[in-house]
Design a protein around this motif. Structure first.
Motif, PDB file in Angstrom:
ATOM      1  N   SER A 213       0.854  -1.184   0.000  1.00 41.83           N
ATOM      2  CA  SER A 213       0.000   0.000   0.000  1.00 41.83           C
ATOM      3  C   SER A 213       0.895   1.242   0.000  1.00 41.83           C
ATOM      4  CB  SER A 213      -0.925  -0.016   1.218  1.00 41.83           C
ATOM      5  OG  SER A 213      -0.201  -0.209   2.425  1.00 41.83           O
TER       6      SER A 213
ATOM      7  N   ASP B 218       3.243   0.533  11.651  1.00 40.99           N
ATOM      8  CA  ASP B 218       3.265   1.676  10.737  1.00 40.99           C
ATOM      9  C   ASP B 218       4.664   2.289  10.682  1.00 40.99           C
ATOM     10  OD1 ASP B 218       3.626   3.475  12.869  1.00 40.99           O
ATOM     11  OD2 ASP B 218       1.545   4.133  12.897  1.00 40.99           O
TER      12      ASP B 218
ATOM     13  N   GLY C 158       2.961  -0.384   4.043  1.00 36.52           N
ATOM     14  CA  GLY C 158       3.675   0.287   2.970  1.00 36.52           C
ATOM     15  C   GLY C 158       4.168  -0.688   1.930  1.00 36.52           C
TER      16      GLY C 158
ATOM     17  N   ARG D  81      -7.132   3.845   9.793  1.00 37.72           N
ATOM     18  CA  ARG D  81      -7.990   3.825   8.600  1.00 37.72           C
ATOM     19  C   ARG D  81      -7.422   2.884   7.541  1.00 37.72           C
ATOM     20  NH1 ARG D  81      -7.332   5.978   3.923  1.00 37.72           N
ATOM     21  NH2 ARG D  81      -5.613   7.307   4.633  1.00 37.72           N
ATOM     22  N   ILE D  82      -6.109   2.876   7.371  1.00 32.41           N
ATOM     23  CA  ILE D  82      -5.480   1.994   6.383  1.00 32.41           C
ATOM     24  C   ILE D  82      -5.685   0.539   6.777  1.00 32.41           C
ATOM     25  CG2 ILE D  82      -3.278   1.325   5.342  1.00 32.41           C
ATOM     26  CD1 ILE D  82      -2.375   4.261   5.828  1.00 32.41           C
TER      27      ILE D  82
ATOM     28  N   ASN E 239       3.125   4.563   0.763  1.00 29.86           N
ATOM     29  CA  ASN E 239       4.025   4.847   1.878  1.00 29.86           C
ATOM     30  C   ASN E 239       3.837   6.230   2.477  1.00 29.86           C
ATOM     31  OD1 ASN E 239       5.171   2.357   1.450  1.00 29.86           O
ATOM     32  ND2 ASN E 239       6.976   3.128   0.404  1.00 29.86           N
TER      33      ASN E 239
ATOM     34  N   ASP F 172      -3.252   8.199  10.278  1.00 30.77           N
ATOM     35  CA  ASP F 172      -4.184   7.522   9.362  1.00 30.77           C
ATOM     36  C   ASP F 172      -4.005   6.010   9.349  1.00 30.77           C
ATOM     37  OD1 ASP F 172      -5.475   9.803   8.521  1.00 30.77           O
ATOM     38  OD2 ASP F 172      -4.133  10.143   6.823  1.00 30.77           O
ATOM     39  N   ALA F 173      -3.056   5.491  10.117  1.00 32.00           N
ATOM     40  CA  ALA F 173      -2.810   4.044  10.109  1.00 32.00           C
ATOM     41  C   ALA F 173      -4.063   3.229  10.455  1.00 32.00           C
ATOM     42  CB  ALA F 173      -1.660   3.698  11.051  1.00 32.00           C
TER      43      ALA F 173
ATOM     44  N   TYR G 135       1.737   8.041   3.990  1.00 30.15           N
ATOM     45  CA  TYR G 135       0.583   8.310   4.849  1.00 30.15           C
ATOM     46  C   TYR G 135       1.019   9.016   6.134  1.00 30.15           C
ATOM     47  CZ  TYR G 135       2.414   4.001   6.976  1.00 30.15           C
ATOM     48  OH  TYR G 135       3.231   3.047   7.538  1.00 30.15           O
ATOM     49  N   ALA G 136       0.088   9.743   6.735  1.00 34.10           N
ATOM     50  CA  ALA G 136       0.302  10.254   8.085  1.00 34.10           C
ATOM     51  C   ALA G 136       0.056   9.102   9.049  1.00 34.10           C
ATOM     52  CB  ALA G 136      -0.661  11.396   8.368  1.00 34.10           C
ATOM     53  N   CYS G 137       0.879   9.005  10.071  1.00 31.65           N
ATOM     54  CA  CYS G 137       0.740   7.869  10.987  1.00 31.65           C
ATOM     55  C   CYS G 137      -0.610   7.876  11.697  1.00 31.65           C
ATOM     56  CB  CYS G 137       1.890   7.859  11.982  1.00 31.65           C
ATOM     57  SG  CYS G 137       3.467   7.432  11.184  1.00 31.65           S
TER      58      CYS G 137
END
Length: 221
Positions: A46, A82, A118, A57-58, A48, A54-55, A50-52
């Motif tokens: 996925s 993350d 990631g 949600r991911i 890389n 948002d983990a 991203y704001a942590c």
């Protein structure tokens, strides 16, 4: 009996942090093995950047894909990490118990799956915080069974779609990449290249001697 080489349990964020009420679904009770003797490292393939924050949600998105399109009963990984080094509980059943996951075809029994959030193909930097968190988690989980993270262990394949025919006993690293048990490039060349470092770090966290001082590390759990 108490483990000879225990390691401290790192902080683990519970499922409740990412599994909201809308994502919940009926699932069978968790399955358990007698112990965990190996860890398989994955990447989630996925993005890389991203704001942590948002983990969760991911992870919820990954969960939805696995119980939806793949029709699994739960997310397959036991843990997810993350890029900031935060560890999340994945599959249900209790982080301190030997929960049978669905992460490495043929080798889900007596193992734990750790997924790095990631994509870590060749040339992609792997955040040091992520590396350190995987090492701490590996040290703790394998320490519960007194397994040296640098050792080799013997695992029996349960599925011929793995690298080994069902019933075959394979010798694999106690800390392995997904590709060691299944025909895939996961966890990506960049993350795979960090596994020796992670093994050594995890062994130090268990209070073990250096590889040179320890001599041969190969063993059968």
């Amino acid at each position: 009996p108490a483990a000879v080489h225990p390691a401290a349990r790192p902080p683990v964020v519970p499922r409740a942090a990412w599994l909201d009420d809308l994502a919940r679904h009926a699932q069978p009770p968790p399955r358990y093995d007698d112990k965990v003797v190996a860890v398989f490292v994955h990447h989630t393939d996925s993005p890389n950047g991203y704001a942590c924050a948002d983990a969760p949600r991911i992870i919820r998105y990954l969960y939805a894909g696995q119980i939806g399109a793949r029709d699994w009963d739960d997310i397959g990984y036991n843990f997810l990490v993350d890029r900031c080094g935060t560890i999340y509980e994945g599959r249900a059943g209790g982080v301190d118990r030997p929960v049978t996951g669905a992460h490495t075809q043929g080798f889900n029994h007596r193992t734990a799956g750790i997924a790095a959030l990631g994509t870590f193909t060749a040339g992609v930097p792997v955040p040091q915080a992520m590396v350190d968190a995987i090492a701490a988690l590996t040290a703790w989980k394998l320490g519960l069974s007194d397994i040296d993270p640098r050792a080799d262990v013997r695992l029996t394949s349960s599925n011929s779609r793995s690298r080994y025919a069902a019933g075959t006993t394979a010798t694999l690293p106690a800390l392995a990449g997904h590709k060691d048990g299944y025909m895939t490039s996961c966890p990506g060349a960049a993350l795979a290249a960090r596994l020796p470092e992670i093994r050594e770090s995890a062994a130090r966290l268990q209070g073990r001697a250096s590889a040179r001082a320890a001599g041969s590390l190969t063993g059968t759990p």
